[in-house]
Design an enzyme around this catalytic site. Structure first.
Site, PDB file in Angstrom:
ATOM      1  N   GLY A   1      -2.007  66.119  22.065  1.00  0.00           N
ATOM      2  CA  GLY A   1      -2.117  67.378  21.812  1.00  0.00           C
ATOM      3  C   GLY A   1      -1.217  68.022  23.229  1.00  0.00           C
TER       4      GLY A   1
ATOM      5  N   GLU B   1      -2.848  59.879  23.717  1.00  0.00           N
ATOM      6  CA  GLU B   1      -1.636  59.448  23.244  1.00  0.00           C
ATOM      7  C   GLU B   1      -0.199  60.741  22.940  1.00  0.00           C
ATOM      8  OE1 GLU B   1      -3.238  57.022  19.249  1.00  0.00           O
ATOM      9  OE2 GLU B   1      -3.060  58.618  19.268  1.00  0.00           O
TER      10      GLU B   1
ATOM     11  N   TYR C   1      10.147  67.164  18.659  1.00  0.00           N
ATOM     12  CA  TYR C   1      10.101  66.961  17.361  1.00  0.00           C
ATOM     13  C   TYR C   1      10.965  67.842  17.010  1.00  0.00           C
ATOM     14  CZ  TYR C   1       5.405  64.963  18.026  1.00  0.00           C
ATOM     15  OH  TYR C   1       4.239  64.331  18.683  1.00  0.00           O
TER      16      TYR C   1
ATOM     17  N   GLY D   1       2.294  62.540  23.234  1.00  0.00           N
ATOM     18  CA  GLY D   1       3.676  62.858  22.629  1.00  0.00           C
ATOM     19  C   GLY D   1       4.558  63.790  22.886  1.00  0.00           C
ATOM     20  N   ARG D   2       4.089  65.298  23.115  1.00  0.00           N
ATOM     21  CA  ARG D   2       5.427  66.392  23.181  1.00  0.00           C
ATOM     22  C   ARG D   2       5.404  66.547  24.797  1.00  0.00           C
ATOM     23  NH1 ARG D   2       5.441  70.999  19.646  1.00  0.00           N
ATOM     24  NH2 ARG D   2       4.444  69.821  18.843  1.00  0.00           N
TER      25      ARG D   2
ATOM     26  N   CYS E   1      22.326  76.385   2.499  1.00  0.00           N
ATOM     27  CA  CYS E   1      22.030  77.423   2.238  1.00  0.00           C
ATOM     28  C   CYS E   1      21.149  77.746   1.274  1.00  0.00           C
ATOM     29  CB  CYS E   1      23.213  77.768   1.065  1.00  0.00           C
ATOM     30  SG  CYS E   1      24.550  78.016   1.296  1.00  0.00           S
TER      31      CYS E   1
HETATM   32  C1  LIG Z   1       1.793  62.289  16.236  1.00  0.00           C
HETATM   33  C2  LIG Z   1      -0.131  62.039  17.442  1.00  0.00           C
HETATM   34  C3  LIG Z   1       0.326  62.447  18.419  1.00  0.00           C
HETATM   35  C4  LIG Z   1       1.356  63.030  19.570  1.00  0.00           C
HETATM   36  O1  LIG Z   1       1.122  64.073  19.720  1.00  0.00           O
HETATM   37  P1  LIG Z   1       1.494  65.348  20.790  1.00  0.00           P
HETATM   38  O2  LIG Z   1       1.461  66.846  20.018  1.00  0.00           O
HETATM   39  O3  LIG Z   1       3.265  64.771  20.190  1.00  0.00           O
HETATM   40  O4  LIG Z   1       0.953  64.814  21.821  1.00  0.00           O
HETATM   41  C5  LIG Z   1      -0.712  61.292  19.343  1.00  0.00           C
HETATM   42  N1  LIG Z   1      -1.505  60.397  18.282  1.00  0.00           N
HETATM   43  C6  LIG Z   1      -0.756  60.777  17.091  1.00  0.00           C
HETATM   44  C7  LIG Z   1      -1.933  59.797  16.010  1.00  0.00           C
HETATM   45  C8  LIG Z   1      -0.499  61.579  16.695  1.00  0.00           C
HETATM   46  O5  LIG Z   1      -0.220  60.733  14.991  1.00  0.00           O
END
Ligand SMILES: *Cc1c(COP(=O)(O)O)cnc(C)c1O
Length: 391
Positions: free
Chosen positions: A240, A275, A372, A277-278, A342
């Site tokens: 997050g 965890e 993403y 991601g972004r 389209c």
């Molecule tokens: C998608 C996801 C993340 C990563 O989320 P970000 O917003 O990209 O940091 C971490 N943990 C779980 C379980 C996810 O599904």
């Protein structure tokens, strides 16, 4: 030279009052360099050195929190390799992601299966490959995991507030306060190793307090686990962490201050992970596409790009506002922007303020688009997937 639309420039100036921390984005000179070789379809240009910078910054801000990259944000093998070299662990949702990481040499013990709903077949496969840690957020998933792998180490995903997140997830996953006791009791009855707690504050979360509340709730669950005879030893504070687009964000250091204070009293034997991601990949990349054509419809200006929501620019349709840069210097007018397919849903924006002299063939640059985007793209309607170019 790509320039910011004047409206956006003013907006960014206005936001500096709240948001002064420096962030590094891919240098657009690399985009110009890449375009010298020609252009045949949309591409994401990734600067690996920024990924390295982001993971180091994350670790420096939260020394006790080990990052496990959420592979779904950008599963390009070169991105994964860079993060492996930087010592990241990983978080997966499927066995295709698992195979990809195992093939790159990641030890199964460093791969956390964080999808709260796993098919029995996927669980059996992951167990056979040596994955140790599995998430759950329901009684049924606990029973399913234990029936496949009685010695699995498990962590309970709990519900946490998603206030201030661009993608609130509350409701879809996360054991509710009222359901936690029953899950803990069942784990004790099954002699299962329910050994941790996790939560996910929602993606692009701009409210650091959500992590504090999540950690406090996790500590309460730890206490309940201990009194039930379990041995909790993992805190996973999820993903997050936000990246800068047009809205102000708290820096990772600001979030870290809240997190570090909240975890300070956890005993040494508790393993703490996150965890992201972004956060680790967005800033490292710029998405480049092109105007296919423009049109006026009932007085409204439309432009059509060669990448739309099926070509990777999908989060814009879910409310994320990207910076959009062009080479034009004309005054801004409101544009409706659509993708090349389209399908009537393939509309990216209405009223986006961009130069009025934009025309067929012009390039569009979207900074901080490394997460993403390409991971979401499809071949719908016969349009090619965007390339990923790594420098
Ligand atoms: C998608 C996801 C993340 C990563 O989320 P970000 O917003 O990209 O940091 C971490 N943990 C779980 C379980 C996810 O599904």
């Amino acid at each position: 030279m790509p320039i910011r639309s004047s409206a956006l420039q003013n907006q960014i100036k206005a936001e500096i009052v709240f948001d002064t921390h420096p962030e590094i984005s891919l240098d657009l000179k690399h985009v110009r360099q890449a375009l010298k070789k020609g252009y045949d379809k949309p591409f994401l240009l990734v600067d690996n050195s920024i990924i390295r910078h982001k993971i180091r910054r994350f670790k420096a801000a939260m020394p006790r929190v080990h990052p496990h990259y959420a592979a779904k944000a950008n599963p390009d093998p070169r991105v994964l390799k860079t993060l492996i070299e930087e010592g990241a662990g990983f978080e997966i949702a499927s066995i295709a992601e698992l195979d990809q990481l195992l093939n790159l040499g990641v030890p199964a013990a460093e791969i956390f299966y964080s999808n709260p709903m796993k098919s029995r077949a996927y669980l059996e496969y992951a167990a056979s490959k040596g994955v140790e840690w599995y998430v759950l957020d329901s009684l049924e998933e606990l029973q399913k995991i234990v029936s496949v792998k009685p010695d699995a180490k498990m962590y309970l995903r709990i519900d946490t507030p998603n206030i201030g997140s661009d993608w609130p997830l509350a409701g879809k996953f996360g054991a509710h306060l009222a359901d936690i006791s029953e899950i803990i009791q069942e784990a004790t009855r099954l002699k299962a190793d329910l050994a941790g707690v996790t939560f996910h504050v929602g993606s692009q979360c701009r409210n650091p307090q959500n992590w504090r509340v999540g950690i406090e709730r996790a500590k309460n669950v730890f206490a309940e686990m201990c009194s039930a005879g379990l041995n909790p030893r993992l805190l996973n504070i999820g993903g997050g962490y936000p990246v800068r687009h047009v809205k102000p964000i708290p820096s990772i250091e600001v979030i870290a201050e809240v997190v570090n204070a909240a975890i300070a009293d956890l005993p040494e034997n508790v393993r703490i992970m996150a965890e992201p991601g972004r956060y680790l990949v967005s800033d490292a990349a710029c998405f480049v596409c092109r105007v296919v054509g423009t049109a006026t419809r009932n007085g409204k200006r439309w432009m059509y790009w060669d990448a739309g929501m099926f070509g990777g620019i999908i989060e814009i349709t879910e409310g994320l506002r990207y910076q959009i840069l062009t080479d034009r210097k004309g005054s801004d007018i409101p544009w409706s922007i659509a993708g090349p397919t389209c399908d009537s849903v393939d509309i990216l924006a209405h009223g986006e303020m961009l130069p009025k002299d934009l025309q067929e063939g012009d390039f569009i640059y979207i900074p901080n688009a490394g997460a993403y985007t390409t991971a979401y793209a499809s071949n719908f309607n016969g349009f090619p997937l965007p390339d990923v170019v790594v420098i």
